[in-house]
Design a protein around this motif. Structure first.
Motif, PDB file in Angstrom:
ATOM      1  N   TYR A 204       0.833  -1.209   0.000  1.00 35.22           N
ATOM      2  CA  TYR A 204       0.000   0.000   0.000  1.00 35.22           C
ATOM      3  C   TYR A 204       0.865   1.256   0.000  1.00 35.22           C
ATOM      4  O   TYR A 204       0.576   2.227  -0.721  1.00 35.22           O
ATOM      5  CB  TYR A 204      -0.910  -0.017   1.228  1.00 35.22           C
ATOM      6  N   LEU A 207       2.358   1.923  -3.565  1.00 34.39           N
ATOM      7  CA  LEU A 207       1.419   2.588  -4.467  1.00 34.39           C
ATOM      8  C   LEU A 207       1.197   4.046  -4.061  1.00 34.39           C
ATOM      9  O   LEU A 207       1.109   4.938  -4.916  1.00 34.39           O
ATOM     10  CB  LEU A 207       0.095   1.835  -4.480  1.00 34.39           C
ATOM     11  N   LYS A 208       1.137   4.294  -2.763  1.00 38.38           N
ATOM     12  CA  LYS A 208       0.919   5.654  -2.275  1.00 38.38           C
ATOM     13  C   LYS A 208       2.105   6.557  -2.586  1.00 38.38           C
ATOM     14  O   LYS A 208       1.932   7.727  -2.989  1.00 38.38           O
ATOM     15  CB  LYS A 208       0.656   5.613  -0.769  1.00 38.38           C
ATOM     16  N   SER A 211       2.142   7.542  -6.250  1.00 39.98           N
ATOM     17  CA  SER A 211       1.151   8.587  -6.530  1.00 39.98           C
ATOM     18  C   SER A 211       1.634   9.946  -6.045  1.00 39.98           C
ATOM     19  O   SER A 211       1.396  10.970  -6.696  1.00 39.98           O
ATOM     20  CB  SER A 211      -0.177   8.232  -5.867  1.00 39.98           C
ATOM     21  N   LYS A 228       6.658   3.192 -13.434  1.00 35.45           N
ATOM     22  CA  LYS A 228       5.503   2.699 -12.699  1.00 35.45           C
ATOM     23  C   LYS A 228       4.785   1.605 -13.463  1.00 35.45           C
ATOM     24  O   LYS A 228       4.448   0.553 -12.904  1.00 35.45           O
ATOM     25  CB  LYS A 228       4.552   3.858 -12.409  1.00 35.45           C
ATOM     26  N   MET A 232       4.304  -2.280 -12.496  1.00 37.60           N
ATOM     27  CA  MET A 232       2.963  -2.841 -12.343  1.00 37.60           C
ATOM     28  C   MET A 232       2.790  -4.093 -13.190  1.00 37.60           C
ATOM     29  O   MET A 232       2.237  -5.103 -12.731  1.00 37.60           O
ATOM     30  CB  MET A 232       1.919  -1.788 -12.714  1.00 37.60           C
TER      31      MET A 232
END
Length: 335
Positions: A204, A207-208, A211, A228, A232
């Motif tokens: 988590y 991903l944070k 961003s 990114k 992914m």
């Protein structure tokens, strides 16, 4: 003001060139360079007093970029361990060392977080050590740091439990999850659960942080987007392939699994004796094939576990393709 400007313009027009040059020369002579001294007031701060770092400083920004690498490694290790890894001393010693190094880096990250100013959900800035500590232990310590310690304790007992249950010498042979499942070792099941609790907040955060970096104007956004999407695609393929193999392990790699079909299609592959790295390549092939709908694997899911997970993979594939196409179209519209 308008009248003053008109008067000054009229005077400059009425002046002769000789008078104008004389005036400019006299102004230059009157100019003198002067030294200006600034006296900063003493704050009375001692060298041992705490001073929080600015979260927008270069050091904190570079540290967040550096933390992407251990978080990516952690996101890769968990599904690999779930499918092919076991709590042994020989075959998985390299992964154990890497996990230990990642945990050490996470402890350093905790120290950096305790020295960096933060803000509450209401936008209030926290710059004191006591306030930062309370905020960290209330919001991040339980999820990010606390699962480290029971994980290593469970790993130690799981290694001993596997040796006693499977009767295999860990210094000479690789352990198999099939043996572990058949013996239903308690500490290994506990180790699985603690591994999930350990990796979930780190994925988590990965991903944070990505961003948050996308909104940083000082970084190359396009290069970050390429990194990114590559991450992914690779990690999604890795997770899908390893989980599909883990589902086959729970069916003892029987004729009802896709691994049995691959053994029939690939004569050089043996589901019980092939080395782990060959099996991992097969897992990556399976994961990428399921995400892209190429259909190179003959047959359909032969058990409910594979059917249920195949539905999840379809949803993830649609989301991944939509995310990539949406980003590309956004760049095309901007141009």
């Amino acid at each position: 003001d308008t009248q003053t400007l008109k008067a000054q313009t009229t005077r400059s027009i009425l002046m002769t060139p000789e008078k104008r040059n004389h005036r400019d020369a006299s102004r230059i002579k009157r100019k003198r360079f002067q030294k200006v001294y600034f006296r900063l007031p003493k704050t009375g701060k001692k060298w041992w007093q705490f001073e929080a770092m600015d979260p927008r400083s270069k050091f904190v920004g570079r540290w967040k970029i550096f933390m992407l690498f251990p978080l990516c490694i952690e996101a890769w290790i968990f599904p690999y361990r779930l499918a092919l890894g076991v709590p042994s001393i020989s075959s998985e010693m390299q992964i154990i060392v890497v996990e230990f190094a990642v945990d050490i880096v996470c402890l350093f990250d905790m120290a950096v977080a305790l020295c960096t100013a933060t803000s509450t959900s209401k936008g209030e800035e926290i710059a004191t050590f006591s306030g930062i500590s309370r905020h960290f232990f209330r919001h991040r310590f339980i999820l990010e740091v606390l699962p480290i310690y029971p994980y290593w304790v469970a790993l130690f007992f799981a290694t001993n439990d596997v040796q006693e249950s499977c009767k295999i010498d860990t210094t000479s042979a690789d352990l198999s999850w099939v043996c572990i499942r058949q013996n239903n070792t308690t500490f290994v099941m506990l180790w699985w659960g603690l591994s999930a609790l350990r990796v979930a907040p780190r994925v988590y955060r990965l991903l944070k942080d990505f961003s948050a970096l996308e909104s940083n104007l000082e970084l190359a956004v396009r290069a970050l987007q390429v990194l990114k999407f590559a991450m992914m695609i690779f990690l999604t393929t890795h997770w899908v392939g390893c989980i599909m193999y883990f589902i086959s392990i729970n069916y003892d790699l029987s004729w009802r699994t896709w691994v049995f079909d691959m053994e029939y299609l690939l004569p050089f592959y043996n589901r019980y004796s092939t080395p782990s790295w060959n099996t991992y390549i097969l897992c990556m092939y399976k994961g990428l094939n399921d995400l892209t709908y190429l259909g190179y694997v003959l047959g359909y899911p032969n058990n409910f576990g594979e059917i249920f997970f195949a539905i999840i993979v379809m949803v993830v594939s649609v989301w991944l393709e939509g995310n990539i196409l949406g980003t590309l179209l956004n760049y095309m519209v901007d141009k």
